[in-house]
Design an enzyme around this catalytic site. Sequence first.
Site, mmCIF file in Angstrom:
data_model
loop_
_atom_site.group_PDB
_atom_site.id
_atom_site.type_symbol
_atom_site.label_atom_id
_atom_site.label_comp_id
_atom_site.label_asym_id
_atom_site.label_seq_id
_atom_site.Cartn_x
_atom_site.Cartn_y
_atom_site.Cartn_z
ATOM 1 N N ARG A 95 0.839 -1.185 0.000
ATOM 2 C CA ARG A 95 0.000 0.000 0.000
ATOM 3 C C ARG A 95 0.879 1.241 0.000
ATOM 4 O O ARG A 95 1.958 1.244 0.618
ATOM 5 C CB ARG A 95 -0.826 -0.045 1.269
ATOM 6 C CG ARG A 95 -1.769 1.096 1.514
ATOM 7 C CD ARG A 95 -2.909 1.076 0.592
ATOM 8 N NE ARG A 95 -4.029 1.875 1.070
ATOM 9 C CZ ARG A 95 -5.054 2.207 0.310
ATOM 10 N NH1 ARG A 95 -5.094 1.840 -0.968
ATOM 11 N NH2 ARG A 95 -6.054 2.901 0.804
ATOM 12 N N THR A 368 -10.085 0.679 -9.943
ATOM 13 C CA THR A 368 -9.016 -0.061 -9.281
ATOM 14 C C THR A 368 -8.942 -1.306 -10.123
ATOM 15 O O THR A 368 -9.715 -1.437 -11.074
ATOM 16 C CB THR A 368 -9.418 -0.334 -7.826
ATOM 17 O OG1 THR A 368 -9.311 0.894 -7.119
ATOM 18 C CG2 THR A 368 -8.574 -1.376 -7.130
ATOM 19 N N ASN A 388 -6.096 4.597 -6.979
ATOM 20 C CA ASN A 388 -7.276 5.118 -6.287
ATOM 21 C C ASN A 388 -8.305 5.589 -7.312
ATOM 22 O O ASN A 388 -9.001 4.789 -7.883
ATOM 23 C CB ASN A 388 -6.921 6.202 -5.276
ATOM 24 C CG ASN A 388 -8.108 6.476 -4.343
ATOM 25 O OD1 ASN A 388 -8.966 5.618 -4.196
ATOM 26 N ND2 ASN A 388 -8.169 7.650 -3.732
ATOM 27 N N ASP A 410 -7.636 8.391 0.698
ATOM 28 C CA ASP A 410 -8.174 7.292 1.526
ATOM 29 C C ASP A 410 -7.933 7.522 3.016
ATOM 30 O O ASP A 410 -8.483 6.804 3.856
ATOM 31 C CB ASP A 410 -7.573 5.943 1.109
ATOM 32 C CG ASP A 410 -8.343 5.315 -0.060
ATOM 33 O OD1 ASP A 410 -9.431 5.807 -0.391
ATOM 34 O OD2 ASP A 410 -7.843 4.347 -0.635
ATOM 35 N N SER A 439 -7.701 1.018 3.509
ATOM 36 C CA SER A 439 -8.202 0.598 2.203
ATOM 37 C C SER A 439 -9.449 -0.263 2.351
ATOM 38 O O SER A 439 -9.735 -0.771 3.437
ATOM 39 C CB SER A 439 -7.109 -0.211 1.504
ATOM 40 O OG SER A 439 -7.596 -0.777 0.303
ATOM 41 N N GLY A 461 -13.848 0.932 -4.875
ATOM 42 C CA GLY A 461 -13.795 1.777 -3.681
ATOM 43 C C GLY A 461 -14.508 1.100 -2.529
ATOM 44 O O GLY A 461 -14.281 -0.075 -2.229
#
Length: 559
Positions: A95, A368, A388, A410, A439, A461
Amino acid sequence: MKPTLPFLKPILFVFTLLLISCTKAPQIKGGVVSAMPYASQVGVDILKKGGNAYDAMVATNFALAVVYPVAGNITGGGFFVYRNADGSSGTLDYREQAPNAAHRDLYLDEAGNVIPNKSTIGGLAVGVPGTVAGTLEIHKKMGSLPLIDLMQPAIDLAEKGYAITEKQARSFKRYRDLFIEINGPDTFYGQTFEAGDILKNPALGKVLRSIASEGIKGFNSGWVADALVSRVQEAGGIITQQDLEQYEAKWRDPLIFNYKDLKVISMGLPSSGGVCLNQMMKMIEPYDIKTMGHNTQKSIQLMVEAERRSYADRSEFLGDPDFVDVPLNVVLDSLYINKKMSSFDWNRATPSSEIKPGDSYYFESDETTHFSIVDDQGNAVAVTTTLNGGYGSKVFVEELGVFMNNEMDDFSSKPGVPNMFGLVGNEANAIAPKKRMLSSMTPTIVEKDGKLYLVVGSPGGSTIITSVFQTILNVYEHNLPIQDAVNAARFHHQWLPDFITFEPNQFEPSLLKNLNDLGYAGEEKKSRIIGKVDAILVDDSGQISLGADRRGDDTAVSY
Ligand code: DON
């Protein structure tokens, strides 16, 4: 007169039937399902050459960075969940993280209000990317073929080009003005593209060559890092070369739980995916959802009430476990989960305000990407990766041929203020240097009776978790074949805002009305799709089947 042998007819008929039943479709050894045909094919070519699922992951991932610039990336981040053929499993967290110069109030004005768009568009939205570090780490620990063999297909796609799909051409057109606004009139994606055009991105090809020959140094130092840092800073960002150099992907324990006779292996924090999936599945486990049926009023009610309760906890408690103490022993405790569901009433929607007060809005996006891989040894990989938003922050680094992510959105910019997915957060997900933003990505592998059963995940999302939730139930509880399970109409509730989003024109008006009468506000949005699930199923007899979501260009390739 011809001799007639009437007794032969039934014998022949039975014999033919026997023949048909014995001529089974050839057994599939494995396959790749991803957002783009080229990328799935690249992955399968590697499997055919004797590479394992982890080699295929590396190749597919770099190919997606070329042919799916809306979300495939080398400048974003993601999560990798694996299950080896021997049943051992693990996850890698690559991440993005906040730059060293970031701070809690990065997106607030002097009056303490969130400055619109600061965390979504432009340089300040960019988190320190993790994809290259993560992918190389997977190759180093688990790959079997040389890196260059895995990267060459992506290099070829970048240098020789690939044909743009209809959906892609529409997407490029939709964003073109914004690309030009952020990057100037001569920007690469300021060109006009039509479906079928061959898109070559030699700048990206050069970066891939640099990574293939120098490893991570080919990305986080030298001319690549210089170009990345100077463009992000020019666009108002704060990322430095030190940020790039200090980034490390982290191996983490998977989040594992049981649902009936399934063992679910999913991504833990800093993704909320596994935690929320665990909560939601445990909340519905005591009910007989199979008998309620697929997408019926009762099953929707039950699942929505579980979703509402879980997303409320997400906003309150979840964040990067290296920075905050997340009370997982509480939120995943069975007594706690049962108690949460004790207010569920079949005769009335539980208003979200009774669970926790707040306000929110909702934003549509499906940018994504998830891919699923199974190899002929039975190793399985679930990967979800993202910039994102679509094309991330829209900041394009011309020398590198890449968009930068806008993952900083986020984080919770301010307690209670929703992000672009309408998700609210709190202290647990406040910004801090090097912290990873919470996330919803939910790459997941499911076992049944100790054997590999399902590989699944999705973009979308905040709707990722509920899409994975529904797909698992579609297969396991409602017995849908995998392609039908990923195609099936979806709905979503995330606590706030307090309504159910339905995919348009998929649910009977009478069903929506009945739910409405019970207090469930529903919204059908015109162009709304919920998730794009790419999944692989291994049935009880070991047969593999693949499901590529009809909602995108998603493609399943098997061998
Ligand atoms: O990590 C997350 O939850 C989001 N950044 C995922 C974004 C996403 O799925 C965008 N589009 N579908």
